[in-house]
Design a protein around this motif. Structure first.
Motif, short mmCIF file in Angstrom:
data_model
loop_
_atom_site.label_atom_id
_atom_site.label_comp_id
_atom_site.label_asym_id
_atom_site.label_seq_id
_atom_site.Cartn_x
_atom_site.Cartn_y
_atom_site.Cartn_z
N GLU A 153 0.84 -1.21 0.00
CA GLU A 153 0.00 0.00 0.00
C GLU A 153 0.87 1.26 0.00
O GLU A 153 0.58 2.23 -0.70
CB GLU A 153 -0.92 0.00 1.22
N GLU A 211 2.36 1.65 -3.45
CA GLU A 211 1.34 2.09 -4.41
C GLU A 211 1.06 3.58 -4.22
O GLU A 211 0.91 4.32 -5.19
CB GLU A 211 0.05 1.28 -4.23
N GLY A 212 1.00 4.03 -2.95
CA GLY A 212 0.78 5.44 -2.67
C GLY A 212 1.92 6.30 -3.21
O GLY A 212 1.69 7.35 -3.84
N GLU A 213 3.16 5.86 -2.96
CA GLU A 213 4.32 6.61 -3.45
C GLU A 213 4.34 6.64 -4.98
O GLU A 213 4.63 7.68 -5.57
CB GLU A 213 5.61 5.98 -2.92
N LEU A 214 4.05 5.51 -5.61
CA LEU A 214 4.04 5.47 -7.07
C LEU A 214 2.93 6.34 -7.64
O LEU A 214 3.13 7.01 -8.65
CB LEU A 214 3.88 4.02 -7.55
N LYS A 215 1.77 6.35 -6.98
CA LYS A 215 0.68 7.20 -7.45
C LYS A 215 1.06 8.67 -7.33
O LYS A 215 0.82 9.46 -8.25
CB LYS A 215 -0.59 6.93 -6.66
N ASP A 216 1.69 9.04 -6.20
CA ASP A 216 2.13 10.41 -6.03
C ASP A 216 3.15 10.79 -7.11
O ASP A 216 3.09 11.88 -7.69
CB ASP A 216 2.75 10.61 -4.64
N GLU A 217 4.10 9.88 -7.37
CA GLU A 217 5.11 10.15 -8.38
C GLU A 217 4.48 10.27 -9.77
O GLU A 217 4.83 11.16 -10.55
CB GLU A 217 6.16 9.03 -8.37
N LEU A 218 3.53 9.38 -10.06
CA LEU A 218 2.84 9.43 -11.35
C LEU A 218 2.06 10.73 -11.48
O LEU A 218 2.11 11.38 -12.54
CB LEU A 218 1.89 8.23 -11.50
N ASP A 219 1.36 11.13 -10.42
CA ASP A 219 0.62 12.39 -10.46
C ASP A 219 1.57 13.56 -10.71
O ASP A 219 1.26 14.47 -11.49
CB ASP A 219 -0.16 12.60 -9.15
N GLU A 247 2.61 13.49 -14.31
CA GLU A 247 1.51 13.93 -15.18
C GLU A 247 1.35 15.45 -15.09
O GLU A 247 1.11 16.11 -16.12
CB GLU A 247 0.20 13.24 -14.77
#
Length: 147
Positions: free
Chosen positions: A82, A85-93, A96
């Motif tokens: 989890e 996934e949170g870190e990757l989502k932040d990095e992806l955001d 973007e």
């Protein structure tokens, strides 16, 4: 059992020496051997059952401990997953957002370059028009430049 063996030795010696020896005494002793053997067998069986139960309890404790360790490891893995996934989502955001800003900057630069080139063309046209007008004026007044 030791006492019975001692009694058996005594009766065997008596049977060899005494001609009036009664064999029923030996039979009685053999029955005592049989009873003592069954007692020993029952005690051994009981001890064996106790050891089996203890082994089963130990195995259950080991299984419970293994289950606990596995559940702890799985909980830790889920938390790690989890978190990642949170870190990757932040990095992806973030990526973007940076890409969107770069796209907007590129569009603005394109518009700026388009406007600048239009202004340059207009300035060049105005300069050419002014030069042509000046040249026509000079022809119409019949004045020629000395060079």
């Amino acid at each position: 059992m030791e006492a019975l063996l001692s009694q058996f030795t005594f009766l065997s010696d008596q049977a060899l020496r005494d001609k009036n020896f009664v064999p029923s005494a030996m039979e009685d002793l053999m029955k005592l051997f049989e009873v003592e053997s069954y007692k020993e067998w029952a005690a051994t069986e009981l001890e064996h059952e106790g050891q089996v139960k203890q082994a089963e309890i130990t195995m259950q404790e080991a299984e419970d401990y293994l289950d606990s360790v596995m559940e702890t490891a799985m909980d830790e893995f889920r938390r790690f997953e989890e978190e990642m996934e949170g870190e990757l989502k932040d990095e992806l955001d973030g990526l973007e957002d940076a890409a969107e800003k770069a796209r907007k900057m590129g569009n603005l630069m394109e518009k700026g370059a388009t406007i600048a080139s239009k202004l340059y063309v207009e300035a060049a046209m105005s300069s050419a028009t002014a030069a042509m007008k000046s040249a026509f004026k000079g022809l119409s007044t019949n004045k020629v430049h000395p060079s």
